[in-house]
Design a protein around this motif. Sequence first.
Motif, PDB file in Angstrom:
ATOM      1  N   LYS A  82      25.492 -27.371 -18.372  1.00  0.00           N
ATOM      2  CA  LYS A  82      25.631 -26.239 -17.459  1.00  0.00           C
ATOM      3  C   LYS A  82      25.219 -26.711 -16.069  1.00  0.00           C
ATOM      4  O   LYS A  82      24.538 -27.733 -15.913  1.00  0.00           O
ATOM      5  N   ILE A  83      25.605 -25.952 -15.063  1.00  0.00           N
ATOM      6  CA  ILE A  83      25.342 -26.366 -13.682  1.00  0.00           C
ATOM      7  C   ILE A  83      23.853 -26.538 -13.407  1.00  0.00           C
ATOM      8  O   ILE A  83      23.459 -27.472 -12.703  1.00  0.00           O
ATOM      9  N   ASP A  84      23.002 -25.695 -13.993  1.00  0.00           N
ATOM     10  CA  ASP A  84      21.568 -25.867 -13.754  1.00  0.00           C
ATOM     11  C   ASP A  84      21.003 -27.116 -14.433  1.00  0.00           C
ATOM     12  O   ASP A  84      19.859 -27.492 -14.211  1.00  0.00           O
ATOM     13  N   THR A 109      29.758 -27.629 -16.052  1.00  0.00           N
ATOM     14  CA  THR A 109      30.492 -26.404 -15.763  1.00  0.00           C
ATOM     15  C   THR A 109      29.805 -25.208 -16.405  1.00  0.00           C
ATOM     16  O   THR A 109      29.115 -25.354 -17.415  1.00  0.00           O
ATOM     17  N   GLU A 110      30.039 -24.059 -15.845  1.00  0.00           N
ATOM     18  CA  GLU A 110      29.566 -22.824 -16.456  1.00  0.00           C
ATOM     19  C   GLU A 110      30.584 -22.273 -17.452  1.00  0.00           C
ATOM     20  O   GLU A 110      30.287 -21.352 -18.196  1.00  0.00           O
ATOM     21  N   GLU A 111      31.781 -22.834 -17.463  1.00  0.00           N
ATOM     22  CA  GLU A 111      32.846 -22.371 -18.353  1.00  0.00           C
ATOM     23  C   GLU A 111      32.555 -22.799 -19.790  1.00  0.00           C
ATOM     24  O   GLU A 111      32.720 -23.960 -20.145  1.00  0.00           O
ATOM     25  N   ARG A 112      32.137 -21.851 -20.606  1.00  0.00           N
ATOM     26  CA  ARG A 112      31.765 -22.154 -21.994  1.00  0.00           C
ATOM     27  C   ARG A 112      32.931 -22.751 -22.772  1.00  0.00           C
ATOM     28  O   ARG A 112      32.759 -23.712 -23.521  1.00  0.00           O
ATOM     29  N   GLU A 143      32.866 -26.436 -10.128  1.00  0.00           N
ATOM     30  CA  GLU A 143      32.416 -25.169  -9.572  1.00  0.00           C
ATOM     31  C   GLU A 143      33.628 -24.303  -9.243  1.00  0.00           C
ATOM     32  O   GLU A 143      33.616 -23.553  -8.283  1.00  0.00           O
TER      33      GLU A 143
END
Length: 124
Positions: A107-109, A83-86, A51
């Motif tokens: 992804k975080i979700d 992570t949200e970092e693609r 995060e």
Amino acid sequence: MVQLLQDLPPHVAAYRAAGAVSKEEYDQVVITRVDEVARRFGKINFLVLLETDMDNYSIGAFMRYVAVSFRHFSKWERMAIVTEERWLRTAYDLLGHVVHGEIRTFKIDQLPAAKGWVSGPLAT
């Protein structure tokens, strides 16, 4: 800040990184837990919930990450990178073809799915 995730089976080393991550904190929290899992089970399932941006990892923390990865090279079994970092998910997806064990990115979700997958049994 680094903190262990507690809601996983004992054969999983899992942590959450938020904000700045120092070498000392990484050593005390993550390295200690990874070494414990490796010693106790001979294999490691691993989950990291990022995060924070990789820019927030100190060079020392990043180098410790690389060092522990090689030290336990043959013991990695399942690695979940959340992570949200693609770009980071893409990098780990590519890395998964050349390292020991299986890497999946989420992804975080998708954290519940990541936890479910990484909690699978160790190979015998």
